[in-house]
Design a protein around this motif. Sequence first.
Motif, PDB file in Angstrom:
ATOM      1  N   SER A  51      90.277   8.944 -64.444  1.00  0.00           N
ATOM      2  CA  SER A  51      90.346   8.027 -65.585  1.00  0.00           C
ATOM      3  C   SER A  51      89.816   6.633 -65.292  1.00  0.00           C
ATOM      4  O   SER A  51      89.809   5.783 -66.175  1.00  0.00           O
ATOM      5  N   VAL A  52      89.373   6.382 -64.057  1.00  0.00           N
ATOM      6  CA  VAL A  52      88.918   5.040 -63.688  1.00  0.00           C
ATOM      7  C   VAL A  52      87.434   4.909 -64.016  1.00  0.00           C
ATOM      8  O   VAL A  52      86.611   5.675 -63.517  1.00  0.00           O
ATOM      9  N   PRO A  53      87.038   3.924 -64.834  1.00  0.00           N
ATOM     10  CA  PRO A  53      85.622   3.777 -65.184  1.00  0.00           C
ATOM     11  C   PRO A  53      84.835   3.043 -64.114  1.00  0.00           C
ATOM     12  O   PRO A  53      85.397   2.378 -63.247  1.00  0.00           O
ATOM     13  N   ALA A  54      83.518   3.149 -64.216  1.00  0.00           N
ATOM     14  CA  ALA A  54      82.659   2.184 -63.532  1.00  0.00           C
ATOM     15  C   ALA A  54      82.722   0.899 -64.341  1.00  0.00           C
ATOM     16  O   ALA A  54      82.617   0.920 -65.563  1.00  0.00           O
ATOM     17  N   ARG A  55      82.901  -0.224 -63.669  1.00  0.00           N
ATOM     18  CA  ARG A  55      83.050  -1.492 -64.373  1.00  0.00           C
ATOM     19  C   ARG A  55      81.946  -2.453 -63.938  1.00  0.00           C
ATOM     20  O   ARG A  55      81.791  -2.728 -62.756  1.00  0.00           O
ATOM     21  N   ILE A  56      81.187  -2.920 -64.920  1.00  0.00           N
ATOM     22  CA  ILE A  56      80.100  -3.864 -64.679  1.00  0.00           C
ATOM     23  C   ILE A  56      80.396  -5.132 -65.460  1.00  0.00           C
ATOM     24  O   ILE A  56      80.644  -5.086 -66.669  1.00  0.00           O
ATOM     25  N   ARG A  57      80.391  -6.261 -64.770  1.00  0.00           N
ATOM     26  CA  ARG A  57      80.646  -7.556 -65.399  1.00  0.00           C
ATOM     27  C   ARG A  57      79.477  -8.488 -65.059  1.00  0.00           C
ATOM     28  O   ARG A  57      79.174  -8.722 -63.886  1.00  0.00           O
ATOM     29  N   ASN A  58      78.836  -9.016 -66.093  1.00  0.00           N
ATOM     30  CA  ASN A  58      77.715  -9.930 -65.928  1.00  0.00           C
ATOM     31  C   ASN A  58      78.035 -11.231 -66.647  1.00  0.00           C
ATOM     32  O   ASN A  58      78.333 -11.228 -67.843  1.00  0.00           O
ATOM     33  N   HIS A  59      77.982 -12.348 -65.912  1.00  0.00           N
ATOM     34  CA  HIS A  59      78.319 -13.656 -66.474  1.00  0.00           C
ATOM     35  C   HIS A  59      77.137 -14.589 -66.262  1.00  0.00           C
ATOM     36  O   HIS A  59      76.742 -14.855 -65.124  1.00  0.00           O
ATOM     37  N   LEU A  60      76.582 -15.088 -67.371  1.00  0.00           N
ATOM     38  CA  LEU A  60      75.393 -15.918 -67.339  1.00  0.00           C
ATOM     39  C   LEU A  60      75.725 -17.309 -67.866  1.00  0.00           C
ATOM     40  O   LEU A  60      76.497 -17.449 -68.818  1.00  0.00           O
ATOM     41  N   ARG A  61      75.090 -18.330 -67.274  1.00  0.00           N
ATOM     42  CA  ARG A  61      75.282 -19.710 -67.725  1.00  0.00           C
ATOM     43  C   ARG A  61      73.918 -20.379 -67.832  1.00  0.00           C
ATOM     44  O   ARG A  61      73.060 -20.206 -66.956  1.00  0.00           O
ATOM     45  N   VAL A  62      73.760 -21.181 -68.890  1.00  0.00           N
ATOM     46  CA  VAL A  62      72.498 -21.876 -69.123  1.00  0.00           C
ATOM     47  C   VAL A  62      72.806 -23.348 -69.396  1.00  0.00           C
ATOM     48  O   VAL A  62      73.534 -23.675 -70.338  1.00  0.00           O
ATOM     49  N   ALA A  63      72.245 -24.232 -68.579  1.00  0.00           N
ATOM     50  CA  ALA A  63      72.488 -25.662 -68.714  1.00  0.00           C
ATOM     51  C   ALA A  63      71.566 -26.272 -69.775  1.00  0.00           C
ATOM     52  O   ALA A  63      70.653 -25.616 -70.295  1.00  0.00           O
ATOM     53  N   THR A  64      71.795 -27.517 -70.089  1.00  0.00           N
ATOM     54  CA  THR A  64      70.973 -28.231 -71.059  1.00  0.00           C
ATOM     55  C   THR A  64      69.508 -28.250 -70.604  1.00  0.00           C
ATOM     56  O   THR A  64      69.208 -28.537 -69.444  1.00  0.00           O
ATOM     57  N   GLY A  65      68.627 -27.905 -71.536  1.00  0.00           N
ATOM     58  CA  GLY A  65      67.204 -27.907 -71.228  1.00  0.00           C
ATOM     59  C   GLY A  65      66.741 -26.741 -70.393  1.00  0.00           C
ATOM     60  O   GLY A  65      65.569 -26.688 -69.981  1.00  0.00           O
ATOM     61  N   ALA A  66      67.605 -25.768 -70.116  1.00  0.00           N
ATOM     62  CA  ALA A  66      67.261 -24.622 -69.276  1.00  0.00           C
ATOM     63  C   ALA A  66      67.029 -23.381 -70.133  1.00  0.00           C
ATOM     64  O   ALA A  66      67.364 -23.336 -71.322  1.00  0.00           O
ATOM     65  N   ARG A  67      66.454 -22.352 -69.507  1.00  0.00           N
ATOM     66  CA  ARG A  67      66.252 -21.064 -70.166  1.00  0.00           C
ATOM     67  C   ARG A  67      66.640 -19.951 -69.200  1.00  0.00           C
ATOM     68  O   ARG A  67      66.331 -20.010 -68.001  1.00  0.00           O
ATOM     69  N   LEU A  68      67.280 -18.934 -69.740  1.00  0.00           N
ATOM     70  CA  LEU A  68      67.619 -17.744 -68.961  1.00  0.00           C
ATOM     71  C   LEU A  68      67.205 -16.514 -69.756  1.00  0.00           C
ATOM     72  O   LEU A  68      67.555 -16.376 -70.933  1.00  0.00           O
ATOM     73  N   ASP A  69      66.462 -15.621 -69.108  1.00  0.00           N
ATOM     74  CA  ASP A  69      66.064 -14.340 -69.700  1.00  0.00           C
ATOM     75  C   ASP A  69      66.784 -13.225 -68.963  1.00  0.00           C
ATOM     76  O   ASP A  69      66.646 -13.083 -67.742  1.00  0.00           O
ATOM     77  N   TRP A  70      67.539 -12.433 -69.706  1.00  0.00           N
ATOM     78  CA  TRP A  70      68.244 -11.272 -69.153  1.00  0.00           C
ATOM     79  C   TRP A  70      67.506 -10.032 -69.655  1.00  0.00           C
ATOM     80  O   TRP A  70      67.620  -9.657 -70.812  1.00  0.00           O
ATOM     81  N   LEU A  71      66.712  -9.409 -68.758  1.00  0.00           N
ATOM     82  CA  LEU A  71      65.790  -8.354 -69.172  1.00  0.00           C
ATOM     83  C   LEU A  71      65.951  -7.095 -68.320  1.00  0.00           C
ATOM     84  O   LEU A  71      64.986  -6.612 -67.705  1.00  0.00           O
ATOM     85  N   PRO A  72      67.141  -6.514 -68.248  1.00  0.00           N
ATOM     86  CA  PRO A  72      67.292  -5.272 -67.492  1.00  0.00           C
ATOM     87  C   PRO A  72      66.560  -4.120 -68.175  1.00  0.00           C
ATOM     88  O   PRO A  72      66.424  -4.096 -69.404  1.00  0.00           O
ATOM     89  N   GLN A  73      66.094  -3.181 -67.379  1.00  0.00           N
ATOM     90  CA  GLN A  73      65.553  -1.963 -67.957  1.00  0.00           C
ATOM     91  C   GLN A  73      66.709  -1.086 -68.464  1.00  0.00           C
ATOM     92  O   GLN A  73      67.872  -1.455 -68.380  1.00  0.00           O
ATOM     93  N   GLU A  74      66.364   0.088 -68.959  1.00  0.00           N
ATOM     94  CA  GLU A  74      67.345   0.908 -69.677  1.00  0.00           C
ATOM     95  C   GLU A  74      68.531   1.323 -68.805  1.00  0.00           C
ATOM     96  O   GLU A  74      68.399   1.541 -67.606  1.00  0.00           O
ATOM     97  N   THR A  75      69.685   1.438 -69.435  1.00  0.00           N
ATOM     98  CA  THR A  75      70.843   2.111 -68.849  1.00  0.00           C
ATOM     99  C   THR A  75      70.876   3.528 -69.407  1.00  0.00           C
ATOM    100  O   THR A  75      70.911   3.720 -70.632  1.00  0.00           O
TER     101      THR A  75
END
Length: 280
Positions: free
Chosen positions: A103-127
């Motif tokens: 009954s125990v799942p695989a657990r994935i946690r992703n935490h992203l932060r973007v500051a002022t004037g910054a850019r972040l692209d989160w582009l994983p391929q398929e799950t």
Amino acid sequence: MLQQLPRPAPDIAPSGPPRARGLLRITAEVDATGAARLGLLRQEGALRALFPRLPNRVEAVVLNTSGGATGGDRLRIEAEAGPGAHLRLTTQAAERAYRATGSVPARIRNHLRVATGARLDWLPQETILFEGCHLDRRLTLDLAPGGRALIVEPVIFGRVLMGESLRDARFRDRVEICRDGVPLYLDALSFSGDVTAHLARPAVANGAAAMASVILAAPEAESHLAPLRAALPAAAGATLLAPDLLVLRLLAADGFDLRAALLPVLDRLTSGTLPASWRL
């Protein structure tokens, strides 16, 4: 450069012996000349990153050396684009959610932060979800005022070319975006049991076996709406939740059709700079 950091957050600690455990922490910053550089890197367990040399951004290609995710795995990515920096994360290949026991799942946690004037692209391929999988995944994004982010999450429900159906699978997924501490976007999916039968319902996916969500949080979001709508296939839609928040969802028969529809969208939203791993 490598720095000492506190031990991983408690939510990646397994409730039983895990098959795999991984932590990846990355920050991007700009130096005194305005050039992008890696600020911090910490790699533990199954998660690793490669860094192609690019002049205008820090790009990280994430690898899960365990080969996939199954029951008991605990994987976490923490990434931050510092003031004025551009950070992009992608994956070397598709992630695989394998059959889990118990009954125990695989657990994935992703935490992203973007500051002022910054850019972040989160582009994983398929799950890719395999029959019998049990995956609990969550992505949280914290945007500072003036921060930009592009998020894509493609999912394939079973190995269609192998004739696989998901008759007993569990998948929970949650995406939460806040700007300056104020909730901006929340989306959650939960599938359990006969996922293929559920997706076959006309009001759910009408038989589609692949889907992707795309979110663009940026001042120029509205300018992309009309061109994207004109290019999307029938089983897709795009809307503005706010003048600076574009949300798009695609459904497709399989992973091949999904990528064929998704690539032009991502090419437009990345100004033709989609990571090379997406072209392989």
